[in-house]
Structures are given as C-alpha cells and as structure tokens.
Scaffold this motif. Sequence first.
Motif, PDB file in Angstrom:
ATOM      1  N   ILE A  83       0.843  -1.199   0.000  1.00 58.11           N
ATOM      2  CA  ILE A  83       0.000   0.000   0.000  1.00 58.11           C
ATOM      3  C   ILE A  83       0.876   1.247   0.000  1.00 58.11           C
ATOM      4  O   ILE A  83       1.775   1.394   0.835  1.00 58.11           O
ATOM      5  CB  ILE A  83      -0.930   0.009   1.228  1.00 58.11           C
ATOM      6  N   THR A  84       0.595   2.152  -0.934  1.00 54.25           N
ATOM      7  CA  THR A  84       1.276   3.446  -0.969  1.00 54.25           C
ATOM      8  C   THR A  84       0.238   4.542  -1.197  1.00 54.25           C
ATOM      9  O   THR A  84      -0.842   4.283  -1.749  1.00 54.25           O
ATOM     10  CB  THR A  84       2.320   3.525  -2.090  1.00 54.25           C
ATOM     11  N   MET A  97     -14.122   3.091  -9.432  1.00 56.20           N
ATOM     12  CA  MET A  97     -13.551   2.145  -8.473  1.00 56.20           C
ATOM     13  C   MET A  97     -14.229   2.203  -7.110  1.00 56.20           C
ATOM     14  O   MET A  97     -13.846   1.460  -6.200  1.00 56.20           O
ATOM     15  CB  MET A  97     -12.051   2.402  -8.315  1.00 56.20           C
ATOM     16  N   ILE A  98     -15.249   3.054  -6.939  1.00 57.01           N
ATOM     17  CA  ILE A  98     -15.924   3.167  -5.641  1.00 57.01           C
ATOM     18  C   ILE A  98     -16.502   1.811  -5.250  1.00 57.01           C
ATOM     19  O   ILE A  98     -17.284   1.206  -5.990  1.00 57.01           O
ATOM     20  CB  ILE A  98     -17.035   4.224  -5.680  1.00 57.01           C
ATOM     21  N   GLY A  99     -16.123   1.321  -4.073  1.00 62.04           N
ATOM     22  CA  GLY A  99     -16.629   0.054  -3.566  1.00 62.04           C
ATOM     23  C   GLY A  99     -15.894  -1.168  -4.068  1.00 62.04           C
ATOM     24  O   GLY A  99     -16.128  -2.278  -3.559  1.00 62.04           O
ATOM     25  N   ARG A 100     -15.027  -1.011  -5.056  1.00 61.57           N
ATOM     26  CA  ARG A 100     -14.252  -2.154  -5.537  1.00 61.57           C
ATOM     27  C   ARG A 100     -13.072  -2.419  -4.594  1.00 61.57           C
ATOM     28  O   ARG A 100     -12.672  -1.557  -3.815  1.00 61.57           O
ATOM     29  CB  ARG A 100     -13.759  -1.914  -6.955  1.00 61.57           C
ATOM     30  N   GLY A 104      -7.257  -5.815  -4.666  1.00 64.19           N
ATOM     31  CA  GLY A 104      -7.989  -7.071  -4.596  1.00 64.19           C
ATOM     32  C   GLY A 104      -8.342  -7.501  -3.193  1.00 64.19           C
ATOM     33  O   GLY A 104      -8.886  -8.600  -2.991  1.00 64.19           O
ATOM     34  N   ARG A 105      -8.075  -6.631  -2.184  1.00 59.40           N
ATOM     35  CA  ARG A 105      -8.230  -7.060  -0.790  1.00 59.40           C
ATOM     36  C   ARG A 105      -8.993  -6.101   0.106  1.00 59.40           C
ATOM     37  O   ARG A 105      -9.582  -6.532   1.093  1.00 59.40           O
ATOM     38  CB  ARG A 105      -6.837  -7.283  -0.162  1.00 59.40           C
ATOM     39  N   ASP A 124      -9.806  -3.162   6.141  1.00 55.20           N
ATOM     40  CA  ASP A 124      -9.732  -4.585   5.806  1.00 55.20           C
ATOM     41  C   ASP A 124     -11.059  -5.301   6.090  1.00 55.20           C
ATOM     42  O   ASP A 124     -11.990  -4.727   6.665  1.00 55.20           O
ATOM     43  CB  ASP A 124      -8.562  -5.263   6.521  1.00 55.20           C
ATOM     44  N   ASP A 125     -11.139  -6.561   5.682  1.00 56.95           N
ATOM     45  CA  ASP A 125     -12.372  -7.332   5.833  1.00 56.95           C
ATOM     46  C   ASP A 125     -12.740  -7.526   7.294  1.00 56.95           C
ATOM     47  O   ASP A 125     -13.922  -7.558   7.647  1.00 56.95           O
ATOM     48  CB  ASP A 125     -12.236  -8.699   5.153  1.00 56.95           C
TER      49      ASP A 125
END
Length: 457
Positions: A83-84, A97-100, A104-105, A124-125
């Motif tokens: 992450i950057t 990309m909102i909500g995507r 991938g995580r 995170d999840d």
Amino acid sequence: MSQSMPWLMRDIRRARKQDTAAVARRRGDRLADLVAHARSASPYYRELYRDVPERVEDPRVLPVTDKKQLMDHFDDWATDRDITLEKVRAFTDDPDMIGRRFLGRYLVATTSGTSGRRGMFVLDDRYMDVSSAVSSRILGSWLGPLGIARAVLRGGRFAQLVATEGHYVGFAGYCRLKGESAVRGKLVRAFSVHEPMSRLVAELNRYRPAFVIGYASTVMLLTAEQEAGRLRIDPVLIEPAGETMSAGDTERIAKAFGTQVRTMYSATECTYLSHGCAEGWYHVNDDWAVLEPVDADHRPTPPGEFSHTVLISNLANRVQPFLRYDLGDSVMVRPDPCPCGAASPAIRVQGRAGDILTFPSGRGEDVRLAPLAFSSLFDRMPGVELFQIEQTAPSTLRVRLVEAPGADAESVWRRAHEGLTRLLADNKLDDVTVERGEEPPQQAAGGKYRTVVPLAD
C-alpha cells in the motif's frame, strides 16, 4: 487473524452477557494483539512505539496520533507494504472504483471530516465484518422481535442517505455490498444527499423504506417534508448519524414519522464506535473500541465534564491501525449508570454538529442545504487542501481556501467557483453570490475548522 461472521456474532452476544471486568480483559487482549501487530508490520508504529512496553493492555501508555500525522506517514503507516499513497490516490481519483477492492483485498474510504482536510483510509475485511456484526446486534436490540416482524412485513428495505459522488465509507460500503451480495444488495438502496429535495422525496415515496439511515442534517430536511405532507413514508426505524442531534430534534423526527429514532456516534475511522439508547446517550461498543475523553494535554477528563478532544482506538482494522487517534470531538462520559440498563460507557457529544445553510428563494419557501453537499464537492476537487464556506448574508457565501502544495491558486478558485455555482443552480439558487475570501479559513475555539458556517442569528 480472521474471524467469520457467525463467529463474530456469537462473540458479540457473549460479550453482552459478561460483566465489565470480563469485557475489559477481552478489550485489553485485543489491544495488546493489535499493538504487537502494528509494531511488527508498520514502520511508522515501530518507530513511534520504540519506547513502549512489550505488551500493552492500557492505551494510555501509547503516544497520540491524528489524521495529519498518519497521512504524512502514509506509506510507513500501512501494515501491508504493497500500500502506498500514490496507489490509493490513483484509486480514489477514479469514480468507477468506488466500492471495488483495492489491491484485490481492501475497501478504501475518503473523508474530509470536520477539519476540512482530506483523509484516505484503507479498511480490511475484519474491520468491515466487525462493523456489520455490531450493527446487526444493535439493530436487533433496538427493534426487538416485534419490531423486526414489522420491518419484514414492510419489505425490510433500507434507504441509505449518503454522498454518492466519492469514496465515502457509506457509499463505498454500499457499492461493495451490491457487487458482492446480490441477496443483501436487493434490500439496500443508496439515495444521494446531493439530489434536489423534491426528487429525493419522490424517490423515497416510491421506495417506501422500512429503515432510513443517513446524515442527521439530511434527515432533518426530510422531516420537514414529512411534516408538510410531501414525503409519505412509514419506516419502523430512523437512524440519523454523522452529526450531533438534540433531544428536540429526535423527538421531532419521531413525531413526524410516527416511528422509533435511534442515533449513532461514529466516524470513518471507527464506524461501530457507539450506538444510541432510549435515554438519549451513546453507548461505546467497548469490546471492539476504546474511547478516551482527554484534556488539551491528553490527560483523562473526569466523568461529567466535557473533554477538549477524544481519542479512539479501533481494535478491528489491522491494515491501517487507528490507535489513540485524536478524533477532535468534545465528549462527556456519564458519571452514573445509564437508566437504560446498558453497562457499557455512556457518553454525550458536543462536537460535530451539522450546520444547515438556509437561503431565501423568492418563491415563498426557504431553500436549505446540508453541509455534506459542500464538503463532498470540495473533497473530490483537485488542489484543495483546506476549505471553509461562511454564509455572510442571506444570499452570500464567502469561500476561504488553502491550496495543496504545487496547486495553482487561480485554477483551484475557478474550479471551486464553478462547482459551487453549479450546486446552487441545481437547487434553484442562481441569485446567491459566491465571494472569494483572501484570508485563510478561520479556526474556532479549540483549534477546529468549521467547514460550513451558517449566517449568524
């Protein structure tokens, strides 16, 4: 460390049956685990905690953090080294990309907050699952079996009043839900707070939600529409959030809709922080969150007194830990047990009041705009570091800006003026004047910036 949703639901039910000492032990273990993880995986926390004891169960031994510090150390803050800030900025600049899932995580959420300074957070999840589990438990406790049955008979539909033009946590979470759960997605619909009021009312009348959840200022605008007979819905629960409300406000909403009203005090940094009770207090969900009212030197504020600010620790999010994070609000802990019977700490909130701007329309009815309409406009505007809008006359707005480093001041002002003019025109306020303030945004007592300042009484 990952837990399934059924495990989380069972765990939360167990916590409700435990005494305060058992919950404190559970909270201490979770804090110790998160601090150890942050110190091992985040270069920022490794350096910040170099003099901190090996095991930490008491948050008061930790240094304080805030949005500016974390954003300034963004690349070193994250525990996932992929992450950057550059990657997150590119992601949030794309509305598609909102909500995507970022990388991938993860879910990405942005916020300007009451400071007017943009924050970009990676969630995170585990955080999202804890938030969902806590919300489900609270909803069940508010409604009881009879209320749940009434909601089911009315279709069980949720109306979320959110900003739909950015990566705000409410809308981003909604988009993710729609994309990943077709069944649950059918029961939830997002309604834009940017819609002209007449259109929003018409859409809600067609949808007929059983639950209405959204910004308190927008809920108050809808209450006036319900009182006037233009809005005609009968939800079983209304949940204003994001802005402080008075007892008179909640009583007015309950009377207008003939329904139960429960409030929440939360933030993007900890969406499950607390929930309201029938006595008008917020109860901290203290098995997964820590809340510390403190003075200007970050010393504990005694119960019964309003604090200078409040520090929170989100014990769920491990990818970007929020530990002793200065939220900037003034809160008071109730000094005696709450009459509602809940054992968790009960608080009142003095900060984060939503200020609605009222304009004369010349057509016999005033036009009112919620502050979120302005904050979301500037949040997605390139080159704006800090903003403030003050209503200096009934039909005049004065805009104060601080440009981001390297941004051209004239270009930023031109975009701001065009955006505000378009927003006002969409609400039939073409005669409102937008002025450029040469002075910087003005700080209120306590050092906070009010992003929207209504006309003085």
